[in-house]
Structure formats: C-alpha cells, structure tokens
Design an enzyme around this catalytic site. Structure first.
Site, short mmCIF file in Angstrom:
data_model
loop_
_atom_site.label_atom_id
_atom_site.label_comp_id
_atom_site.label_asym_id
_atom_site.label_seq_id
_atom_site.Cartn_x
_atom_site.Cartn_y
_atom_site.Cartn_z
N GLY A 309 0.81 -1.21 0.00
CA GLY A 309 0.00 0.00 0.00
C GLY A 309 0.85 1.26 0.00
N SER A 310 0.37 2.29 0.70
CA SER A 310 0.96 3.62 0.60
C SER A 310 2.37 3.75 1.15
CB SER A 310 0.06 4.65 1.30
OG SER A 310 -1.16 4.79 0.60
N VAL A 311 2.84 2.76 1.92
CA VAL A 311 4.22 2.85 2.42
C VAL A 311 5.23 2.73 1.28
CG1 VAL A 311 3.68 2.03 4.75
CG2 VAL A 311 4.24 0.37 2.96
N MET A 312 4.77 2.39 0.08
CA MET A 312 5.66 2.35 -1.08
C MET A 312 5.83 3.73 -1.72
SD MET A 312 6.99 -0.60 -1.64
CE MET A 312 7.57 -0.34 -3.32
N ASP A 609 -4.59 6.59 3.35
CA ASP A 609 -3.71 5.44 3.33
C ASP A 609 -4.13 4.43 2.29
OD1 ASP A 609 -2.21 6.51 5.30
OD2 ASP A 609 -3.09 5.35 6.92
#
Length: 609
Positions: A309-312, A609
């Site tokens: 997800g958005s941590v990339m 997120d």
C-alpha cells in the site's frame, strides 16, 4: 643235554607264536593308530595356530559381537547468542533410556513398575506396547527420550535387565516466545527444524564422538575400552544481529497493540539504518519453544509477502525525483479527487486540490502519485524496485524467506504503472521493505539485510543520489507533522520521518475486501541522522480504528522512543518554542495547502492510506 633244552625252548616259543591271534600285523595297527593320533594332534595344533595367530580377527570379532558395544557420544550443540552475547539457545544435558526387549523382563509387575517410574500417562498402553510381538522381536526400543537425571534415576533403581541409558543434550531457549520465531527449534534428534537453528544446523550441530565399552550378556557395563575412544567435537556458536533488550521491548508493545485492537496478528521489524542488521523482529501470535503444543507460528516479517500500500510511495517518489523532471516544491492539481484509468477508478479520500510533491506524500494522494508515475517511461518504477531487490529473496539464509512478487507486466498499461506507484500490484516482506528504505535512510545507498552480527558496517550500493534521499526524508517528516496522517508516531525530542499505509486485503476469491485491512507504518528516526528503520504491520484491526496512522504509528512511537534511549542516541530536535510554532506554517509551504479549523482536524483523522 644242553642242546636238548635249547631245542625244547625254541619249540615252545614257536608254538607260542602260532597261538597269538594278532601276529605281526598288530604292530602295524599300533603304528597306524599312533599316526592318526599324531595327525589329529597336528591338525588341532594347526587350527589353534591358525585361529590364534594367522586368523585371530574371526574369534576376536565373534567375541566382540557378544560383549563389546559402540556407544555414540552426543556433541554439544553450539550456543546462539544476541549481539551482546546473551544466550538465546543453549544445550542442557539429559538422559535417554533404551531397552532391549529380548533381554528385558516381560513380567507384568516389572513392566508396571517401569511405566510408573517413566510416568507414562497410560500404564496398560505401555505394557501392551512392550509385550507386543513386534516389539519383543526387536533388540532396540526407546523407553524415554531426553528426560532429566532425576527421572532416569527412578528407572535405574529398579535394576531391571535390558535397560541402558545414553547421555544426550536438549535445547533450552531462555527468552521463550519472545525470540522463538527467529531462533527456531530443534527436533527430537537435536537437529534444527525451524528458524536459525535450521538455517545454521551444520555449523551448530557439532560432530558426535564414539566409545567402545565391554558389557556382559545382560547388557550391564563392565568396563570402558580407552583405546577405542573418539571425543565429540562441540558445535560452533553463532551471534545474531538482534539485541535481546530491543527484542523484549518490541515484542511486549506489539502484543499489547494486537490485543488492544483485537487484531488477527501483528509483526514488527527494526533495522540498523547504517548496517542493515536486524536489531529486533517479532510476530504475534507466537509460541513457547520450550513447551511446544500445536503448530509452530511462522516468522511473518521474513516469510510473509503482502501488498504494502501507501508505504511504497516514498520509494516511488525517490525514483520520480531521481528522473530529474520534478522537484519537491512543484505543484500538481489532484482535483476532483478521483480519475478513471483503464476501466478502474482511482480515488483520494477527498479532493485535495493543488499539492506540491511534498504534499502528495504528506496527504498520501493516490491521484498525485498516479500523475507522476504516468509522466515517467513505462518500466522506470519497475526497474527501480528491482534494483532495491524487491523481486528476490534477501539472502539471509532464513528458511522460507520470501522473495516477494514483482511481476513483469505483459502490457505496460497505465493502471499497472499507477498501482506500482501507490503500493498495489506487487508483494513484499517487511524485511525487503526495510532494506529498500535503507536507500533513503543511508544517503542513497542500499544495504543488504543481515540476521547475523556484522564485524563492520558494509559499504552498500549507491542507488540514488544523496540529495534525493534527503529530499524524500524531509517529505516523510511532514507525514508525522500536523498536516500528515501519522502524528501518533511523533517522539518528544526526536525528528521522525515516516509513512503510513492501509491496504485492503485480498479475499480467497482474489477480490479486495471492503472491511479487511492491514495497518502499515514505516518509520525512520532520528530524521537528521537516521539510526533505526522500523516496519510495522497490524493485520485486520477490529477495534479502535484500522488505519496505519491510527494503529501502527503509535506503536512505532512506543517502541522507537525507549529504543533510542537504550542505544544512547542523542535527541536531534533542537527547535525552541518559537520554531515549533512556525512548524505548521512550514508544513503549509511544503504541502501547498491550508485547511483551517475542523476541516484540518478531519483531514488528519482520515489519512489517504
């Protein structure tokens, strides 16, 4: 007269000879008997000489087969230690009892006494097993494996025939469930079956020794044969990269978080930003390696791959900035907050309007990341992820470590390029993700992860320019600031860079669940001189929210704060009250947006997120 007497004597002698039935042949028979006796004696002497002098190995072997026994001397398995030398796995001496049913007493009273001494759960079942014809025809059965000396003594005082003891070792894990999934376990034969015990089994196991002993026909020890003795060589010790103090801290706070949010599972990994060493990693649920019951839980940070997800997004932003086409203060229009792409609709949680590139990270805008990704050539993001090793196993030697999934698209569609930018369409492990973030935390140099303590810091591979890494790190600081979605990750006295993510989970049918999520957070601290990279995943939180910023970010703060103090890392937030008051204005400049009052609070409570 004399002649007459002589003639008379000769005639009597001749007459006497005629009356002897044996005659002259008797002497030949006597000779023959004597020859036979002599030949037999010679044959006997020759046989004795043959067996005792020329072919003595036969008799020696036959004698040894009945009286000499070879016993294995178990090797002491090597110690597994943490980076400070604290033991994580040690071997303790135990005793194994072996029986020979051919020599054992099969009287019921003896077997009942033996079963009670062994504390068998069912005496009748033990007796029936021993008297079973299959077992009675065997010469070797295990009566009890790896028991204490006190328990073995209870059997030995019975003085039953056909029972002997063997000295062995059993593994003991002082930290229990806190380190079980990393350290692993050994099987009943003291061979590594999980974790680092299995990964370095050949190094840890050592080489067993041998000794020969003389026993009587009942199997009782008579004496050792010192000329036939081979000493066991103990296994080598290994030192892991983890710190047991940090491991206890991480596991305790992770367990509390999983329980507080009624989550299915959770995992955490802490990496040294300067060396790539894993300083702590834990999963919940765990298991007690000293008393295993049921299945063994897997090591999620290393073996499980997930859509991040958005941590990339910070990793994708590093590639975007590295292209030279964009700068952090450039502005994008993300209105109206959604867009149609290849029959898919990509959305933000609301319309953020105009955002700088920093604002795209602060607000975690999917629309902004999509626009930026589509402005790059087709495979640029894919190639960047590949250089960060997101498509290959990390190479730590840990059994079952995940290689992730970074498929090569058959057609580089717009939707494929977009999803790679905001963390869908690929799968990575927490270990892979932490290693990829060393590129940002270590001045653009990628560091290979290590589960063993390194003698010195590795050089690393330069993947992006140091300036690009610093720019992305500054962007990530705004996520933990007043305009980002992970304010719960803030630590007093330290500047924190982070990114939260809340990807939906895939169902068994391959569709995204509407109400099933993973709460993810990646944090780097201190932001001015990174020492720690932390990756957190909470699986399917059912209480107290489910966003990464609401669930995983506060866990980061509760672990990272004490961890920095344990490592004697000095605070880096030197701003005075005036500087702190201006921090919000700085955030407005870098994000490009200003949201007054309730709208600002609502935006912070519902991150994209």
């Amino acid at each position: 007269m004399t002649q007459r007497r002589y003639s008379s004597f000769s005639s009597r002698q001749s007459s006497s000879s005629k009356r002897n039935p044996l005659g002259p042949s008797a002497s030949w028979r006597m000779v023959l008997v004597r020859m036979i006796l002599i030949l037999g004696l010679c044959a006997l002497i020759g046989r004795i000489v043959w067996l005792q002098v020329l072919d003595h190995d036969f008799l020696q072997g036959q004698g040894d087969a009945r009286t000499v026994r070879t016993e294995i001397i178990s090797a002491n398995r090597g110690v597994i230690m943490d980076r400070e030398g604290e033991p994580l796995a040690v071997s303790t001496p135990v005793i194994t009892l072996i029986g020979n049913p051919r020599e054992m007493s099969m009287e019921r009273q003896d077997l009942v006494a033996l079963a009670k001494a062994l504390e068998e759960p069912s005496v009748d079942a033990f007796v029936n097993r021993m008297v079973d014809q299959h077992n009675r025809n065997r010469s070797f059965v295990y009566l009890a494996r790896r028991i204490t000396a006190d328990k073995a003594q209870q059997v030995q005082v019975l003085k039953l025939p056909g029972i002997e003891s063997r000295n062995e070792y059993k593994r003991y894990y002082p930290a229990g469930e806190v380190t079980s999934q990393l350290v692993g376990i050994t099987d009943i034969n003291d061979e590594g079956s999980e974790g680092m015990e299995r990964a370095y089994n050949e190094l840890l196991r050592g080489v067993p020794g041998e000794r020969k002993v003389l026993k009587d026909r009942r199997g009782n020890w008579v004496r050792d044969m010192p000329l036939f003795f081979k000493e066991a060589s103990p296994g080598r010790n290994i030192q892991l990269s983890i710190s047991l103090r940090l491991q206890y801290l991480a596991y305790r706070e992770l367990l509390n978080t999983v329980q507080a949010h009624n989550a299915d599972a959770g995992s955490i990994l802490i990496m040294n930003a300067r060396t790539g060493e894993v300083l702590a990693e834990a999963s919940v649920p765990s298991y007690n390696p000293n008393n295993i019951s049921g299945g063994v839980e897997r090591n999620r940070p290393i073996t499980d791959a997930m859509e991040p997800g958005s941590v990339m997004k910070p990793l994708a932003m590093a590639t975007i900035l590295e292209s030279g086409k964009f700068s952090p203060d450039m502005t994008l229009d993300t209105s109206p907050g959604y867009m149609r792409l290849d029959n898919f609709t990509i959305r933000d949680v609301r319309n953020f309007g105009k955002l700088t590139l920093t604002g795209v990270i602060t607000k975690s805008s999917n629309i902004g990341m999509t626009q930026l990704a589509l402005a790059l050539p087709n495979d640029v993001l894919w190639q960047a992820y590949r250089r960060m090793r997101l498509n290959q196993a990390p190479g730590t030697a840990f059994p079952g470590e995940s290689a992730g999934s970074l498929p090569i698209p058959a057609v580089w569609s717009k939707s494929t390029r977009a999803t790679l930018a905001y963390g869908y369409g690929l799968a990575v492990s927490q270990l892979q993700l932490a290693s990829a973030y060393t590129t940002i935390a270590n001045d653009g140099r990628y560091l290979k992860p290590s589960l063993l303590k390194l003698p010195e810091a590795p050089q690393g591979e330069q993947l992006i320019q140091p300036q690009t890494a610093h720019q992305v790190l500054a962007m990530m600081e705004t996520v933990v600031g007043p305009y980002g979605g992970a304010g719960g990750a803030a630590i007093e006295g330290y500047r924190v860079a982070g990114k939260s993510g809340t990807p939906r989970k895939l169902s068994a049918q391959g569709k995204y669940e509407a109400n099933s999520h993973r709460a993810n957070f990646v944090g780097i601290v201190p932001a001015t001189n990174p020492r720690l990279i932390m990756v957190i995943t909470i699986d399917d939180s059912k209480q107290g929210g489910y966003y990464g910023g609401a669930v995983a970010a506060p866990l980061f703060a509760r672990v990272a704060g004490p961890a920095l103090r344990m490592l004697d890392v000095p605070p880096d937030d030197k701003r005075d009250d005036g500087e702190n008051s201006r921090h919000a204005d700085d955030a407005v400049k870098v994000t490009g947006i200003r949201q007054p009052g309730a709208a600002e609070a609502a935006a912070r409570s519902t991150p994209n997120d």
